[in-house]
Design a protein around this motif. Structure first.
Motif, PDB file in Angstrom:
ATOM      1  N   LYS A  80     -25.076  12.801 130.749  1.00  0.00           N
ATOM      2  CA  LYS A  80     -25.697  11.598 131.313  1.00  0.00           C
ATOM      3  C   LYS A  80     -26.441  10.813 130.241  1.00  0.00           C
ATOM      4  CE  LYS A  80     -26.213  13.434 135.970  1.00  0.00           C
ATOM      5  NZ  LYS A  80     -27.141  13.863 137.023  1.00  0.00           N
ATOM      6  N   VAL A  81     -27.086  11.536 129.337  1.00  0.00           N
ATOM      7  CA  VAL A  81     -27.808  10.874 128.239  1.00  0.00           C
ATOM      8  C   VAL A  81     -26.821  10.133 127.337  1.00  0.00           C
ATOM      9  CG1 VAL A  81     -29.168  11.297 126.149  1.00  0.00           C
ATOM     10  CG2 VAL A  81     -29.763  12.458 128.279  1.00  0.00           C
ATOM     11  N   GLN A  82     -25.678  10.758 127.054  1.00  0.00           N
ATOM     12  CA  GLN A  82     -24.678  10.113 126.201  1.00  0.00           C
ATOM     13  C   GLN A  82     -24.095   8.863 126.868  1.00  0.00           C
ATOM     14  OE1 GLN A  82     -23.777  10.619 123.040  1.00  0.00           O
ATOM     15  NE2 GLN A  82     -25.371  12.176 122.925  1.00  0.00           N
ATOM     16  N   ILE A  83     -23.848   8.929 128.173  1.00  0.00           N
ATOM     17  CA  ILE A  83     -23.333   7.756 128.893  1.00  0.00           C
ATOM     18  C   ILE A  83     -24.365   6.636 128.865  1.00  0.00           C
ATOM     19  CG2 ILE A  83     -22.660   6.894 131.181  1.00  0.00           C
ATOM     20  CD1 ILE A  83     -20.488   8.507 129.800  1.00  0.00           C
ATOM     21  N   LYS A  84     -25.628   6.996 129.037  1.00  0.00           N
ATOM     22  CA  LYS A  84     -26.696   5.994 128.980  1.00  0.00           C
ATOM     23  C   LYS A  84     -26.767   5.374 127.588  1.00  0.00           C
ATOM     24  CE  LYS A  84     -31.573   5.400 130.048  1.00  0.00           C
ATOM     25  NZ  LYS A  84     -32.818   6.060 130.463  1.00  0.00           N
ATOM     26  N   GLN A  85     -26.606   6.203 126.563  1.00  0.00           N
ATOM     27  CA  GLN A  85     -26.640   5.702 125.193  1.00  0.00           C
ATOM     28  C   GLN A  85     -25.446   4.784 124.913  1.00  0.00           C
ATOM     29  OE1 GLN A  85     -26.551   8.744 122.147  1.00  0.00           O
ATOM     30  NE2 GLN A  85     -27.890   7.517 120.851  1.00  0.00           N
ATOM     31  N   LEU A  86     -24.280   5.148 125.429  1.00  0.00           N
ATOM     32  CA  LEU A  86     -23.112   4.276 125.278  1.00  0.00           C
ATOM     33  C   LEU A  86     -23.357   2.928 125.959  1.00  0.00           C
ATOM     34  CD1 LEU A  86     -20.161   6.759 125.837  1.00  0.00           C
ATOM     35  CD2 LEU A  86     -20.564   5.398 123.788  1.00  0.00           C
ATOM     36  N   ALA A  87     -23.997   2.964 127.120  1.00  0.00           N
ATOM     37  CA  ALA A  87     -24.300   1.719 127.831  1.00  0.00           C
ATOM     38  C   ALA A  87     -25.270   0.853 127.026  1.00  0.00           C
ATOM     39  CB  ALA A  87     -24.874   2.030 129.209  1.00  0.00           C
ATOM     40  N   GLU A  88     -26.202   1.493 126.332  1.00  0.00           N
ATOM     41  CA  GLU A  88     -27.146   0.743 125.503  1.00  0.00           C
ATOM     42  C   GLU A  88     -26.450   0.097 124.306  1.00  0.00           C
ATOM     43  OE1 GLU A  88     -30.183   3.532 124.455  1.00  0.00           O
ATOM     44  OE2 GLU A  88     -30.993   3.601 126.490  1.00  0.00           O
ATOM     45  N   TYR A  89     -25.423   0.745 123.784  1.00  0.00           N
ATOM     46  CA  TYR A  89     -24.709   0.241 122.610  1.00  0.00           C
ATOM     47  C   TYR A  89     -23.454  -0.545 122.978  1.00  0.00           C
ATOM     48  CZ  TYR A  89     -27.530   2.749 119.183  1.00  0.00           C
ATOM     49  OH  TYR A  89     -28.551   3.178 118.382  1.00  0.00           O
ATOM     50  N   LYS A  90     -23.275  -0.877 124.252  1.00  0.00           N
ATOM     51  CA  LYS A  90     -22.025  -1.531 124.642  1.00  0.00           C
ATOM     52  C   LYS A  90     -21.879  -2.920 124.022  1.00  0.00           C
ATOM     53  CE  LYS A  90     -23.014  -3.578 129.145  1.00  0.00           C
ATOM     54  NZ  LYS A  90     -22.645  -3.536 130.560  1.00  0.00           N
ATOM     55  N   LYS A  91     -22.981  -3.620 123.768  1.00  0.00           N
ATOM     56  CA  LYS A  91     -22.878  -4.932 123.111  1.00  0.00           C
ATOM     57  C   LYS A  91     -22.376  -4.771 121.681  1.00  0.00           C
ATOM     58  CE  LYS A  91     -26.366  -7.283 125.845  1.00  0.00           C
ATOM     59  NZ  LYS A  91     -27.680  -7.941 125.841  1.00  0.00           N
ATOM     60  N   PHE A  92     -22.868  -3.751 121.003  1.00  0.00           N
ATOM     61  CA  PHE A  92     -22.413  -3.460 119.641  1.00  0.00           C
ATOM     62  C   PHE A  92     -20.921  -3.122 119.642  1.00  0.00           C
ATOM     63  CE2 PHE A  92     -21.569   0.098 116.674  1.00  0.00           C
ATOM     64  CZ  PHE A  92     -21.647  -0.594 115.478  1.00  0.00           C
ATOM     65  N   ILE A  93     -20.517  -2.256 120.565  1.00  0.00           N
ATOM     66  CA  ILE A  93     -19.109  -1.842 120.651  1.00  0.00           C
ATOM     67  C   ILE A  93     -18.232  -3.037 121.023  1.00  0.00           C
ATOM     68  CG2 ILE A  93     -17.493  -0.364 121.912  1.00  0.00           C
ATOM     69  CD1 ILE A  93     -19.860   1.646 122.200  1.00  0.00           C
ATOM     70  N   ARG A  94     -18.714  -3.850 121.946  1.00  0.00           N
ATOM     71  CA  ARG A  94     -17.942  -5.015 122.388  1.00  0.00           C
ATOM     72  C   ARG A  94     -17.790  -6.043 121.265  1.00  0.00           C
ATOM     73  NH1 ARG A  94     -19.359  -9.600 126.627  1.00  0.00           N
ATOM     74  NH2 ARG A  94     -17.246 -10.226 127.157  1.00  0.00           N
ATOM     75  N   SER A  95     -18.819  -6.198 120.436  1.00  0.00           N
ATOM     76  CA  SER A  95     -18.722  -7.165 119.335  1.00  0.00           C
ATOM     77  C   SER A  95     -17.671  -6.732 118.315  1.00  0.00           C
ATOM     78  CB  SER A  95     -20.081  -7.356 118.664  1.00  0.00           C
ATOM     79  OG  SER A  95     -20.471  -6.190 117.973  1.00  0.00           O
ATOM     80  N   ILE A  96     -17.617  -5.443 118.026  1.00  0.00           N
ATOM     81  CA  ILE A  96     -16.584  -4.945 117.107  1.00  0.00           C
ATOM     82  C   ILE A  96     -15.208  -5.077 117.755  1.00  0.00           C
ATOM     83  CG2 ILE A  96     -15.719  -2.908 115.900  1.00  0.00           C
ATOM     84  CD1 ILE A  96     -18.628  -2.018 115.615  1.00  0.00           C
ATOM     85  N   LEU A  97     -15.143  -4.790 119.049  1.00  0.00           N
ATOM     86  CA  LEU A  97     -13.887  -4.912 119.781  1.00  0.00           C
ATOM     87  C   LEU A  97     -13.386  -6.359 119.760  1.00  0.00           C
ATOM     88  CD1 LEU A  97     -11.890  -3.278 121.541  1.00  0.00           C
ATOM     89  CD2 LEU A  97     -13.268  -3.924 123.517  1.00  0.00           C
TER      90      LEU A  97
END
Length: 133
Positions: free
Chosen positions: A66-83
């Motif tokens: 759950k912590v990892q999913i929450k962390q991924l959600a926090e970094y989704k803008k970063f991931i989306r920008s690279i995508l």
């Protein structure tokens, strides 16, 4: 000649490939210590505005997952920008991360089946040895 896959399927496949690469390279370097995370499936909405990304988190407890999913959600803008830099699309889908427990459940069920088979074989061996006496 008709296309074999719809546009949403092709976009989902490309998002799957790129997000997996991003998680293994850029995200890993930014976050640091993290468990093994793999992208197991991606569902893209028909209007290509949203992408559900199902990830499997290995060697972690339910709470750590759950912590990892929450962390991924926090970094989704970063991931989306690279995508966005990697995909040739007018608009990149908004990313939503979900934990996929199907692989872990499959392994658990497989272990249970193996244990049951081993118990049956040991009982059969005991019965055979008792009959021979």
């Amino acid at each position: 000649m008709a296309r074999e896959f719809s546009r949403t399927d092709r976009v989902a496949q490309q998002v799957h490939k790129e997000v997996a690469s991003i998680l293994q390279n850029e995200y890993k370097h930014r976050v640091g210590d993290m468990p093994l995370i793999t992208v197991s499936d991606v569902d893209v909405s028909r209007d290509l505005a949203h992408a559900k990304i199902f990830v499997t988190i290995y060697n972690s407890t339910e709470e750590e997952g759950k912590v990892q999913i929450k962390q991924l959600a926090e970094y989704k803008k970063f991931i989306r920008s690279i995508l966005a830099k990697r995909l040739r699309m007018r608009s990149v889908p908004d990313l939503h991360f979900f934990e996929d427990k199907s692989i872990i459940e499959g392994m658990r069920i497989s272990n249970l089946v193996s244990q049951t088979i081993a118990k049956d074989e040991s009982k059969r061996d005991q019965d055979d040895s008792q009959e021979q006496e």
